[in-house]
Design a protein around this motif. Structure first.
Motif, short mmCIF file in Angstrom:
data_model
loop_
_atom_site.label_atom_id
_atom_site.label_comp_id
_atom_site.label_asym_id
_atom_site.label_seq_id
_atom_site.Cartn_x
_atom_site.Cartn_y
_atom_site.Cartn_z
N ASP A 1 49.50 45.60 26.58
CA ASP A 1 48.91 44.72 27.61
C ASP A 1 49.07 45.32 29.01
OD1 ASP A 1 51.61 44.40 27.88
OD2 ASP A 1 51.57 42.22 27.90
N TRP A 2 49.31 46.62 29.09
CA TRP A 2 49.42 47.41 30.32
C TRP A 2 50.68 47.11 31.12
CZ3 TRP A 2 46.72 51.64 30.35
CH2 TRP A 2 45.54 51.68 29.63
N LEU A 3 51.64 46.46 30.51
CA LEU A 3 52.94 46.29 31.14
C LEU A 3 53.64 47.64 31.13
CD1 LEU A 3 55.22 44.45 32.25
CD2 LEU A 3 55.95 44.16 29.88
N VAL A 4 54.17 48.06 32.27
CA VAL A 4 54.83 49.36 32.38
C VAL A 4 56.34 49.13 32.46
CG1 VAL A 4 55.10 51.43 33.79
CG2 VAL A 4 52.85 50.39 33.52
N LEU A 5 57.09 49.82 31.58
CA LEU A 5 58.54 49.74 31.57
C LEU A 5 59.11 51.12 31.84
CD1 LEU A 5 59.03 47.59 28.35
CD2 LEU A 5 59.03 46.80 30.71
N GLU A 6 60.13 51.18 32.67
CA GLU A 6 60.78 52.45 33.00
C GLU A 6 62.14 52.52 32.31
OE1 GLU A 6 59.62 55.00 34.85
OE2 GLU A 6 57.75 53.96 35.32
N VAL A 7 62.35 53.57 31.53
CA VAL A 7 63.66 53.83 30.94
C VAL A 7 64.41 54.70 31.94
CG1 VAL A 7 64.90 54.95 29.06
CG2 VAL A 7 62.78 53.72 28.58
N VAL A 8 65.57 54.21 32.39
CA VAL A 8 66.40 54.94 33.34
C VAL A 8 67.81 54.99 32.78
CG1 VAL A 8 67.27 54.98 35.70
CG2 VAL A 8 64.97 54.14 35.26
N GLN A 9 68.38 56.18 32.74
CA GLN A 9 69.71 56.40 32.19
C GLN A 9 69.81 55.86 30.76
OE1 GLN A 9 72.47 54.83 35.05
NE2 GLN A 9 72.24 56.61 36.40
N GLY A 10 68.73 56.01 30.01
CA GLY A 10 68.72 55.62 28.61
C GLY A 10 68.63 54.13 28.36
N GLN A 11 68.30 53.34 29.39
CA GLN A 11 68.23 51.90 29.22
C GLN A 11 67.00 51.32 29.90
OE1 GLN A 11 71.81 50.17 30.75
NE2 GLN A 11 73.05 50.97 29.09
N VAL A 12 66.52 50.23 29.34
CA VAL A 12 65.44 49.46 29.96
C VAL A 12 65.81 47.99 29.82
CG1 VAL A 12 64.03 49.42 27.85
CG2 VAL A 12 62.96 49.08 30.06
N THR A 13 65.59 47.22 30.89
CA THR A 13 65.96 45.82 30.91
C THR A 13 64.72 44.96 31.13
OG1 THR A 13 68.13 46.39 31.78
CG2 THR A 13 67.44 44.11 32.02
N LEU A 14 64.60 43.92 30.31
CA LEU A 14 63.48 42.99 30.42
C LEU A 14 64.02 41.60 30.69
CD1 LEU A 14 62.49 45.24 28.20
CD2 LEU A 14 60.67 43.64 27.92
N ALA A 15 63.19 40.77 31.31
CA ALA A 15 63.55 39.37 31.53
C ALA A 15 63.62 38.67 30.18
CB ALA A 15 62.52 38.70 32.43
N GLY A 16 64.52 37.75 30.05
CA GLY A 16 64.70 37.03 28.80
C GLY A 16 63.51 36.16 28.40
N ASP A 17 62.62 35.87 29.35
CA ASP A 17 61.46 35.04 29.04
C ASP A 17 60.18 35.87 28.85
OD1 ASP A 17 61.12 35.81 31.65
OD2 ASP A 17 60.70 33.81 32.42
N ASP A 18 60.31 37.19 28.78
CA ASP A 18 59.16 38.08 28.58
C ASP A 18 58.93 38.26 27.07
OD1 ASP A 18 57.21 40.01 28.55
OD2 ASP A 18 58.39 41.56 29.54
N ALA A 19 58.33 37.26 26.44
CA ALA A 19 58.16 37.25 24.98
C ALA A 19 57.38 38.46 24.46
CB ALA A 19 57.51 35.95 24.53
N PRO A 20 56.23 38.84 25.05
CA PRO A 20 55.51 40.00 24.52
C PRO A 20 56.31 41.30 24.67
CG PRO A 20 54.10 38.74 26.01
CD PRO A 20 55.48 38.18 26.12
N GLY A 21 56.97 41.47 25.80
CA GLY A 21 57.77 42.68 26.01
C GLY A 21 58.94 42.75 25.06
N LEU A 22 59.62 41.64 24.85
CA LEU A 22 60.76 41.61 23.92
C LEU A 22 60.31 41.87 22.49
CD1 LEU A 22 62.74 38.58 25.37
CD2 LEU A 22 63.38 41.00 25.50
N ALA A 23 59.20 41.28 22.08
CA ALA A 23 58.69 41.51 20.72
C ALA A 23 58.35 42.98 20.52
CB ALA A 23 57.47 40.63 20.47
N TYR A 24 57.72 43.59 21.51
CA TYR A 24 57.35 45.00 21.43
C TYR A 24 58.60 45.87 21.29
CZ TYR A 24 55.44 49.53 22.75
OH TYR A 24 55.09 50.86 22.77
N MET A 25 59.59 45.64 22.15
CA MET A 25 60.79 46.47 22.13
C MET A 25 61.60 46.27 20.85
SD MET A 25 60.55 48.25 24.81
CE MET A 25 62.16 49.00 24.89
N ARG A 26 61.65 45.06 20.34
CA ARG A 26 62.42 44.80 19.12
C ARG A 26 61.79 45.42 17.89
NH1 ARG A 26 63.83 38.78 21.19
NH2 ARG A 26 65.81 39.33 22.16
N ASN A 27 60.50 45.74 17.95
CA ASN A 27 59.81 46.36 16.81
C ASN A 27 59.81 47.88 16.88
OD1 ASN A 27 59.09 44.09 15.29
ND2 ASN A 27 57.48 43.61 16.75
#
Length: 71
Positions: A38-64
């Motif tokens: 969905d064109w959401l851009v996430l930056e991995v920095v120092q081997g980590q990426v943090t998402l808001a707890g209410d970002d359901a599409p982002g969390l589903a994507y990362m968990r898969n």
């Protein structure tokens, strides 16, 4: 959501609580850019990426993704 009462019968909605952030550990790279479908851009920095707890599409994507694990 429960309502609280103030003075003289005034009903006030409580403020919504912010969702807790969720961090994922990148098991392959220490720095990269991820572009989700969905064109959401996430930056991995120092081997980590943090998402808001209410970002359901982002969390589903990362968990898969097999190359990330939830911290």
């Amino acid at each position: 959501m429960a309502k609280t009462q103030k003075e003289a019968g005034e009903v006030v909605e409580p403020l919504p609580q912010p969702s807790k952030a969720v961090t994922f550990i990148d098991q392959e790279y220490t720095r990269r850019t991820l572009v989700l479908p969905d064109w959401l851009v996430l930056e991995v920095v120092q081997g980590q990426v943090t998402l808001a707890g209410d970002d359901a599409p982002g969390l589903a994507y990362m968990r898969n993704r097999p190359d990330f694990k939830e911290a």
